[in-house]
Motif scaffolding. Sequence first.
Motif, PDB file in Angstrom:
ATOM      1  N   ARG A 113       0.837  -1.216   0.000  1.00 20.20           N
ATOM      2  CA  ARG A 113       0.000   0.000   0.000  1.00 20.20           C
ATOM      3  C   ARG A 113       0.867   1.259   0.000  1.00 20.20           C
ATOM      4  O   ARG A 113       0.566   2.235  -0.686  1.00 20.20           O
ATOM      5  CB  ARG A 113      -0.941  -0.003   1.210  1.00 20.20           C
ATOM      6  N   ILE A 114       1.947   1.236   0.773  1.00 23.65           N
ATOM      7  CA  ILE A 114       2.862   2.387   0.804  1.00 23.65           C
ATOM      8  C   ILE A 114       3.410   2.655  -0.598  1.00 23.65           C
ATOM      9  O   ILE A 114       3.569   3.805  -1.013  1.00 23.65           O
ATOM     10  CB  ILE A 114       4.006   2.145   1.810  1.00 23.65           C
ATOM     11  N   GLY A 115       3.711   1.566  -1.328  1.00 24.46           N
ATOM     12  CA  GLY A 115       4.275   1.714  -2.660  1.00 24.46           C
ATOM     13  C   GLY A 115       3.260   2.100  -3.721  1.00 24.46           C
ATOM     14  O   GLY A 115       3.632   2.513  -4.821  1.00 24.46           O
ATOM     15  N   ALA A 116       1.991   1.998  -3.393  1.00 24.09           N
ATOM     16  CA  ALA A 116       0.940   2.214  -4.402  1.00 24.09           C
ATOM     17  C   ALA A 116       0.322   3.605  -4.333  1.00 24.09           C
ATOM     18  O   ALA A 116      -0.574   3.925  -5.112  1.00 24.09           O
ATOM     19  CB  ALA A 116      -0.148   1.149  -4.259  1.00 24.09           C
ATOM     20  N   CYS A 117       0.783   4.448  -3.410  1.00 20.26           N
ATOM     21  CA  CYS A 117       0.238   5.801  -3.325  1.00 20.26           C
ATOM     22  C   CYS A 117       1.380   6.784  -3.143  1.00 20.26           C
ATOM     23  O   CYS A 117       2.504   6.391  -2.863  1.00 20.26           O
ATOM     24  CB  CYS A 117      -0.776   5.914  -2.187  1.00 20.26           C
ATOM     25  N   SER A 118       1.092   8.056  -3.325  1.00 21.40           N
ATOM     26  CA  SER A 118       2.145   9.066  -3.249  1.00 21.40           C
ATOM     27  C   SER A 118       1.877  10.078  -2.145  1.00 21.40           C
ATOM     28  O   SER A 118       0.738  10.522  -1.948  1.00 21.40           O
ATOM     29  CB  SER A 118       2.246   9.824  -4.575  1.00 21.40           C
ATOM     30  N   GLY A 119       2.947  10.444  -1.464  1.00 21.88           N
ATOM     31  CA  GLY A 119       2.872  11.495  -0.459  1.00 21.88           C
ATOM     32  C   GLY A 119       2.512  12.854  -1.043  1.00 21.88           C
ATOM     33  O   GLY A 119       2.203  13.784  -0.305  1.00 21.88           O
ATOM     34  N   ARG A 120       2.550  12.957  -2.374  1.00 20.16           N
ATOM     35  CA  ARG A 120       2.084  14.200  -3.008  1.00 20.16           C
ATOM     36  C   ARG A 120       0.577  14.349  -2.849  1.00 20.16           C
ATOM     37  O   ARG A 120       0.038  15.455  -2.896  1.00 20.16           O
ATOM     38  CB  ARG A 120       2.358  14.170  -4.519  1.00 20.16           C
ATOM     39  N   GLU A 121      -0.105  13.203  -2.728  1.00 19.06           N
ATOM     40  CA  GLU A 121      -1.567  13.216  -2.740  1.00 19.06           C
ATOM     41  C   GLU A 121      -2.177  12.996  -1.367  1.00 19.06           C
ATOM     42  O   GLU A 121      -3.244  13.528  -1.072  1.00 19.06           O
ATOM     43  CB  GLU A 121      -2.084  12.148  -3.714  1.00 19.06           C
ATOM     44  N   ILE A 122      -1.518  12.181  -0.546  1.00 22.36           N
ATOM     45  CA  ILE A 122      -2.087  11.890   0.769  1.00 22.36           C
ATOM     46  C   ILE A 122      -0.994  11.909   1.829  1.00 22.36           C
ATOM     47  O   ILE A 122       0.182  11.748   1.526  1.00 22.36           O
ATOM     48  CB  ILE A 122      -2.771  10.501   0.807  1.00 22.36           C
ATOM     49  N   ASP A 123      -1.428  12.113   3.061  1.00 17.94           N
ATOM     50  CA  ASP A 123      -0.544  11.940   4.209  1.00 17.94           C
ATOM     51  C   ASP A 123      -0.621  10.450   4.551  1.00 17.94           C
ATOM     52  O   ASP A 123      -1.605   9.985   5.115  1.00 17.94           O
ATOM     53  CB  ASP A 123      -1.034  12.814   5.368  1.00 17.94           C
ATOM     54  N   LYS A 124       0.418   9.709   4.168  1.00 18.55           N
ATOM     55  CA  LYS A 124       0.337   8.249   4.293  1.00 18.55           C
ATOM     56  C   LYS A 124       0.083   7.810   5.731  1.00 18.55           C
ATOM     57  O   LYS A 124      -0.704   6.890   5.978  1.00 18.55           O
ATOM     58  CB  LYS A 124       1.616   7.605   3.748  1.00 18.55           C
ATOM     59  N   ALA A 125       0.751   8.464   6.688  1.00 24.53           N
ATOM     60  CA  ALA A 125       0.596   8.032   8.082  1.00 24.53           C
ATOM     61  C   ALA A 125      -0.819   8.291   8.587  1.00 24.53           C
ATOM     62  O   ALA A 125      -1.312   7.599   9.488  1.00 24.53           O
ATOM     63  CB  ALA A 125       1.618   8.713   8.967  1.00 24.53           C
ATOM     64  N   ALA A 126      -1.483   9.285   8.016  1.00 24.66           N
ATOM     65  CA  ALA A 126      -2.851   9.597   8.443  1.00 24.66           C
ATOM     66  C   ALA A 126      -3.875   8.724   7.734  1.00 24.66           C
ATOM     67  O   ALA A 126      -5.031   8.649   8.152  1.00 24.66           O
ATOM     68  CB  ALA A 126      -3.154  11.075   8.167  1.00 24.66           C
ATOM     69  N   THR A 127      -3.461   8.070   6.655  1.00 31.48           N
ATOM     70  CA  THR A 127      -4.396   7.357   5.777  1.00 31.48           C
ATOM     71  C   THR A 127      -4.255   5.846   5.853  1.00 31.48           C
ATOM     72  O   THR A 127      -5.250   5.115   5.795  1.00 31.48           O
ATOM     73  CB  THR A 127      -4.163   7.807   4.308  1.00 31.48           C
TER      74      THR A 127
END
Lengths: 192, 192
Positions: free
Chosen positions: B92-106
């Motif tokens: 999941r970490i590899g499938a999304c970008s920190g440009r779009e979401i706050d990964k730790a919050a999501t």
Amino acid sequence: MNFATADRSARVEVELAKAYRLLNHGPTVLVGARHGGVRNVMAAAWNMPLDFTPPKIAVVIDKSTFTRGLVEASGRFTLSVPCRAQAALVTRIGACSGREIDKAATLDGLRYADIPDATLVEGCVAWLDCRLLPEPQLQQNYDLFLGEVTAAWADPRVWRAGRWVFDGHDELRTLHHVAGGNYFLPGAMVSG
Amino acid sequence: MNFATADRSARVEVELAKAYRLLNHGPTVLVGARHGGVRNVMAAAWNMPLDFTPPKIAVVIDKSTFTRGLVEASGRFTLSVPCRAQAALVTRIGACSGREIDKAATLDGLRYADIPDATLVEGCVAWLDCRLLPEPQLQQNYDLFLGEVTAAWADPRVWRAGRWVFDGHDELRTLHHVAGGNYFLPGAMVSG
């Protein structure tokens, strides 16, 4: 091109766009090179894919190695991916220098495939033929060598539909160096 | 420094001269960085040790990643080594970008350790804190980033006497990316 896999069975070409997958899971490799009729091969746990298309790879080649001179002189090198059946051979290859001995003449089980201009180790499960991307400062400062993969092959018993599948072929599992000649074999596969 | 391993048990410092062994067997890592109060983490199968002492590592960080800007701006990054229990999280970490979401919050299960100036992922089995060795041409031409390891830690349940020992801890085995979110786990160990 005709060279032998672990039991001298067939080998298949690997689509260049998928060549990175040969190294993606982190195997130890054998780095081979030849120049002026002299061949050598060394062991290298420190390697990784660097790009998809064209495929590139990175590998650390220490200044003390005989292979390094052959790579720099010829502008080419190969990566052969060894397997469990070769664990002792890999450790022996890593424990001696081509400066002192002709490894192929000395080490039981080390045979180079009869292919012009490449140094591929028979009995491995994959092979990448590479053109050195000359980066003299990088080579000097970090012992880091970059290559473009110009051809790649794998043993079809463990390479199917563009990925490693070792089920039923324990002797062909790749080697992942831990320390001191101990290697993990790839075990179960999990999906995440 | 106090942060949690997979079940929030202890972690031990890894002797810097042996830090290369954390990556020697080829695990996929999470690359973390922070700058200006913003943190992010990405997945990277393409990493390797580069030197023993001082320990250095190399990792490929694509231009499209949000993490890259944080690394270049801060001059630091971390590698967290995830384990089987985190396979789905890593994908999941590899499938999304920190440009779009706050990964730790999501992303469920992604927590950063509460440590100033580092971005260490809780629940992993090893961590390397690195100082970027700036090589702008290398970064631009090859997406290749070099770092000096300034501190390293591991989970003592699977790191004993300076090497990985996963026996009895299947959930803590490292992840070795094959393709498409499938990972080999380190299995049997062989001596060669």
